[in-house]
Design a protein around this motif. Sequence first.
Motif, PDB file in Angstrom:
ATOM      1  N   SER A  19       0.820  -1.217   0.000  1.00  0.00           N
ATOM      2  CA  SER A  19       0.000   0.000   0.000  1.00  0.00           C
ATOM      3  C   SER A  19       0.848   1.260   0.000  1.00  0.00           C
ATOM      4  CB  SER A  19      -0.934   0.007   1.208  1.00  0.00           C
ATOM      5  OG  SER A  19      -0.171  -0.043   2.414  1.00  0.00           O
ATOM      6  N   ARG A  20       2.138   1.142   0.354  1.00  0.00           N
ATOM      7  CA  ARG A  20       3.025   2.308   0.382  1.00  0.00           C
ATOM      8  C   ARG A  20       3.986   2.350  -0.804  1.00  0.00           C
ATOM      9  NH1 ARG A  20       4.929   2.486   6.770  1.00  0.00           N
ATOM     10  NH2 ARG A  20       2.819   2.481   7.687  1.00  0.00           N
ATOM     11  N   VAL A  21       3.920   1.365  -1.658  1.00  0.00           N
ATOM     12  CA  VAL A  21       4.812   1.316  -2.813  1.00  0.00           C
ATOM     13  C   VAL A  21       4.244   2.178  -3.938  1.00  0.00           C
ATOM     14  CG1 VAL A  21       5.822  -0.180  -4.589  1.00  0.00           C
ATOM     15  CG2 VAL A  21       5.630  -0.992  -2.227  1.00  0.00           C
ATOM     16  N   THR A  22       5.117   2.962  -4.551  1.00  0.00           N
ATOM     17  CA  THR A  22       4.724   3.753  -5.718  1.00  0.00           C
ATOM     18  C   THR A  22       5.059   2.955  -6.980  1.00  0.00           C
ATOM     19  OG1 THR A  22       5.167   5.820  -4.550  1.00  0.00           O
ATOM     20  CG2 THR A  22       5.001   5.928  -6.963  1.00  0.00           C
ATOM     21  N   PHE A  23       4.025   2.679  -7.757  1.00  0.00           N
ATOM     22  CA  PHE A  23       4.196   1.930  -9.005  1.00  0.00           C
ATOM     23  C   PHE A  23       4.053   2.876 -10.192  1.00  0.00           C
ATOM     24  CE2 PHE A  23       2.395  -1.188  -6.029  1.00  0.00           C
ATOM     25  CZ  PHE A  23       3.264  -2.261  -6.176  1.00  0.00           C
ATOM     26  N   VAL A  24       4.890   2.690 -11.204  1.00  0.00           N
ATOM     27  CA  VAL A  24       4.678   3.333 -12.501  1.00  0.00           C
ATOM     28  C   VAL A  24       4.323   2.234 -13.488  1.00  0.00           C
ATOM     29  CG1 VAL A  24       5.793   4.465 -14.449  1.00  0.00           C
ATOM     30  CG2 VAL A  24       6.046   5.409 -12.175  1.00  0.00           C
ATOM     31  N   VAL A  25       3.048   2.223 -13.877  1.00  0.00           N
ATOM     32  CA  VAL A  25       2.544   1.228 -14.812  1.00  0.00           C
ATOM     33  C   VAL A  25       2.629   1.839 -16.213  1.00  0.00           C
ATOM     34  CG1 VAL A  25       0.618  -0.272 -15.399  1.00  0.00           C
ATOM     35  CG2 VAL A  25       0.972   0.444 -13.018  1.00  0.00           C
ATOM     36  N   PHE A  26       3.393   1.218 -17.103  1.00  0.00           N
ATOM     37  CA  PHE A  26       3.613   1.842 -18.409  1.00  0.00           C
ATOM     38  C   PHE A  26       3.401   0.856 -19.546  1.00  0.00           C
ATOM     39  CE2 PHE A  26       7.632  -0.183 -17.740  1.00  0.00           C
ATOM     40  CZ  PHE A  26       8.245  -0.323 -18.987  1.00  0.00           C
ATOM     41  N   GLU A  37      15.724  -3.815 -33.862  1.00  0.00           N
ATOM     42  CA  GLU A  37      15.406  -3.451 -35.239  1.00  0.00           C
ATOM     43  C   GLU A  37      14.309  -2.401 -35.357  1.00  0.00           C
ATOM     44  OE1 GLU A  37      14.307  -7.074 -37.113  1.00  0.00           O
ATOM     45  OE2 GLU A  37      16.219  -8.079 -36.716  1.00  0.00           O
ATOM     46  N   HIS A  38      13.572  -2.150 -34.286  1.00  0.00           N
ATOM     47  CA  HIS A  38      12.417  -1.274 -34.366  1.00  0.00           C
ATOM     48  C   HIS A  38      12.503  -0.155 -33.328  1.00  0.00           C
ATOM     49  CE1 HIS A  38      10.441  -3.899 -37.264  1.00  0.00           C
ATOM     50  NE2 HIS A  38      10.864  -4.919 -36.530  1.00  0.00           N
ATOM     51  N   ALA A  39      11.527   0.762 -33.348  1.00  0.00           N
ATOM     52  CA  ALA A  39      11.586   1.951 -32.505  1.00  0.00           C
ATOM     53  C   ALA A  39      10.244   2.191 -31.836  1.00  0.00           C
ATOM     54  CB  ALA A  39      11.996   3.168 -33.335  1.00  0.00           C
ATOM     55  N   ILE A  40      10.262   3.013 -30.776  1.00  0.00           N
ATOM     56  CA  ILE A  40       9.066   3.353 -30.002  1.00  0.00           C
ATOM     57  C   ILE A  40       8.295   4.454 -30.712  1.00  0.00           C
ATOM     58  CG2 ILE A  40       8.267   4.299 -27.793  1.00  0.00           C
ATOM     59  CD1 ILE A  40      10.793   3.031 -26.530  1.00  0.00           C
ATOM     60  N   THR A  41       6.965   4.311 -30.756  1.00  0.00           N
ATOM     61  CA  THR A  41       6.111   5.347 -31.349  1.00  0.00           C
ATOM     62  C   THR A  41       5.237   6.048 -30.315  1.00  0.00           C
ATOM     63  OG1 THR A  41       4.393   3.699 -31.830  1.00  0.00           O
ATOM     64  CG2 THR A  41       5.999   4.136 -33.562  1.00  0.00           C
ATOM     65  N   GLU A  42       5.065   5.449 -29.128  1.00  0.00           N
ATOM     66  CA  GLU A  42       4.219   6.072 -28.105  1.00  0.00           C
ATOM     67  C   GLU A  42       4.555   5.502 -26.733  1.00  0.00           C
ATOM     68  OE1 GLU A  42      -0.431   7.417 -27.694  1.00  0.00           O
ATOM     69  OE2 GLU A  42      -0.043   5.346 -28.287  1.00  0.00           O
ATOM     70  N   ILE A  43       4.529   6.357 -25.713  1.00  0.00           N
ATOM     71  CA  ILE A  43       4.714   5.935 -24.326  1.00  0.00           C
ATOM     72  C   ILE A  43       3.523   6.445 -23.518  1.00  0.00           C
ATOM     73  CG2 ILE A  43       6.137   6.069 -22.249  1.00  0.00           C
ATOM     74  CD1 ILE A  43       8.544   6.560 -23.949  1.00  0.00           C
ATOM     75  N   GLY A  44       2.952   5.556 -22.720  1.00  0.00           N
ATOM     76  CA  GLY A  44       1.903   5.934 -21.786  1.00  0.00           C
ATOM     77  C   GLY A  44       2.221   5.338 -20.428  1.00  0.00           C
ATOM     78  N   ALA A  45       2.077   6.123 -19.368  1.00  0.00           N
ATOM     79  CA  ALA A  45       2.417   5.641 -18.030  1.00  0.00           C
ATOM     80  C   ALA A  45       1.479   6.258 -16.998  1.00  0.00           C
ATOM     81  CB  ALA A  45       3.866   5.963 -17.691  1.00  0.00           C
ATOM     82  N   VAL A  46       1.189   5.502 -15.956  1.00  0.00           N
ATOM     83  CA  VAL A  46       0.339   5.958 -14.862  1.00  0.00           C
ATOM     84  C   VAL A  46       1.072   5.673 -13.558  1.00  0.00           C
ATOM     85  CG1 VAL A  46      -1.900   5.762 -13.737  1.00  0.00           C
ATOM     86  CG2 VAL A  46      -1.722   5.411 -16.203  1.00  0.00           C
ATOM     87  N   LYS A  47       1.186   6.694 -12.684  1.00  0.00           N
ATOM     88  CA  LYS A  47       1.838   6.530 -11.381  1.00  0.00           C
ATOM     89  C   LYS A  47       0.754   6.345 -10.324  1.00  0.00           C
ATOM     90  CE  LYS A  47       5.482   8.974 -10.622  1.00  0.00           C
ATOM     91  NZ  LYS A  47       6.400  10.117 -10.314  1.00  0.00           N
ATOM     92  N   VAL A  48       0.846   5.252  -9.584  1.00  0.00           N
ATOM     93  CA  VAL A  48      -0.174   4.932  -8.580  1.00  0.00           C
ATOM     94  C   VAL A  48       0.489   4.573  -7.256  1.00  0.00           C
ATOM     95  CG1 VAL A  48      -1.903   4.159 -10.249  1.00  0.00           C
ATOM     96  CG2 VAL A  48      -0.260   2.528  -9.346  1.00  0.00           C
ATOM     97  N   ARG A  49      -0.238   4.866  -6.173  1.00  0.00           N
ATOM     98  CA  ARG A  49       0.208   4.460  -4.827  1.00  0.00           C
ATOM     99  C   ARG A  49      -1.032   4.288  -3.956  1.00  0.00           C
ATOM    100  NH1 ARG A  49       3.779   8.230  -3.622  1.00  0.00           N
ATOM    101  NH2 ARG A  49       2.303   9.609  -2.567  1.00  0.00           N
ATOM    102  N   GLY A  50      -1.081   3.158  -3.274  1.00  0.00           N
ATOM    103  CA  GLY A  50      -2.218   2.905  -2.397  1.00  0.00           C
ATOM    104  C   GLY A  50      -3.544   2.854  -3.128  1.00  0.00           C
TER     105      GLY A  50
END
Length: 577
Positions: A19-26, A37-50
């Motif tokens: 419950s006290r850990v901060t997660f970055v879900v991406f 051989e390939h490249a990133i076209t989009e990044i999405g991330a959500v930071k959650v805690r508790g």
Amino acid sequence: MLVEIGVQGTLDELGTPLSRVTFVVFDLETTGGSHAEHAITEIGAVKVRGGEVIGEFATLVDPGRPIPPFITVLTGITDAMVVAAPPMRQVLPAFLEFAAGTVLVAHNAPFDVGFIKASCQEHGYPPPVAPVVDTADLARRVLTRDEVPNCKLSTLARVFRSSTEPCHRALADAKATVDVLHALIERVGSYGVTTLEELKGFVRAPTPEQKRKRHLASSVPSAPGVYVFEDERGEALYIGKSGDLRTRVRSYFTASETRARIREMIGIAERVRPIVCATALEAEVRELRLIGAAKPRYNRRSRFPEKVVWLKLTDEQFPRLSIVREVKADAGTYLGPFGSARGAEDARSALHEAVPLRQCTERVTTRTWRPACALAEMGRCGAPCEGRQSPGDYQRHVEDARAAMEGDPGAVFAALEARMGRLAAEQRYEEAAVDRDRLAVFVRTAARMQRLRSLTGLPELIAAAPAFDGGWDIHVVRHGRLAAAGVMPKGAHPTPFVDALVATAETVVPGPGPLPAAVAEESECILRWLDSPGVRLVRVDGVYGLPARGAGRLKERIDLAYQGLEPRGTREGRPLR
């Protein structure tokens, strides 16, 4: 009297409550499946805690290359959408700052984390050292097949009633993964997992099925050979080989076995059938044969020899190049095997560039007549269909094609290299790259076939290699097929041992074509063993060697030219040098 005094542990000793850990879900969207051989076209991330969202990060990324049409259809991200987006060198530091000091979470994390680490290496940033939680792996550990048919993100989001539907866009998929993560954390709580440290240990620990089925390894001997995991009906689920069967099979029931498919297989397996072999080569060959025959569903590299194709110079009055699936006992000339029709088509196109064989599919004889096609006017065919070319004149082209397929492909190499030079001079680099790849397919296949025929053309070959205990591993090979294997004890006289091994060897009746008695993979296993240090030829029935001006010398040039080249479509094509 001694009195025990209890000492309250520190929070560090108790662990960090989830419950006290901060997660970055991406989540990432990319131009393909390989970070090399390939490249990133989009990044999405959500930071959650508790259980609460405390931040979001989302951006399109300019990949610096065209987005393949299939990826556009899948994600909806087009070249026009990313043309004004920041490049990865600008996005990466912002994402690393957003994720600093947190626990990273992704669904099928090795894919996303692999791309991030590759980007860090490319742009000079240290890779993230944060703990990583893979929700796909976690789901496989806590959910049964009765609950979910698979552990895809879309399936888990539906089962856990996520408020966001995954749609192959980075932020939406990251939000769906947040809901899945929270649902899985609730599930692992029933296993007594309440801290980050306990979650790490839970992920690394063997599954209950692995622990329950450790007894399957109890009767496996410590010897080289092949092992077959079977279900309750005796159907082969997975086949492998090892120099020590007992040690290898035991490893499947420990934490070191992390492959999700294999853990799933262990849950189905009811027995392990060991097949003891005399030598490591025999084990490798037996594994190939068993996989090819049984096609176990958990072997990713299952062999399908019936699906290979060949390029055939047909046996008729005016031969042509035809792609076939069967080698027949006729006077045709065969090149292959190819793993796909596309490879055979590339080789045929390369050969047509050098030799003006007819490309029509109808049967042509001196008694038939039909109007010539456009290739005749272009000088690419002598038009035997119109009677412009006699069988004798056409036969010279047939012999040139046969020589290129079975002996020296220098004419094909020269023709394609000249064409690539012309295309490059006209800045038609993509077309030059196509020709380069066609030439590579032809030369490499010709070199492989010539190497295989050096072995498959021998009625019998006997060779020996030093064994670990001072004896000798001895193999009898007939027409490229392993016919017998044995270990001669240290100090034994070789002649009677070899004679006895030959007398008990499998009788091999060769069939037609370059592979008369075994699949290409088996003969190549034997060739690799023959090339290994210490191997000695004991007896050879025939001539064991390669043509002096064969395809091998040109394959070296091809391989050298490909060093450092990216896959087709990612850089300008250029002639071979």
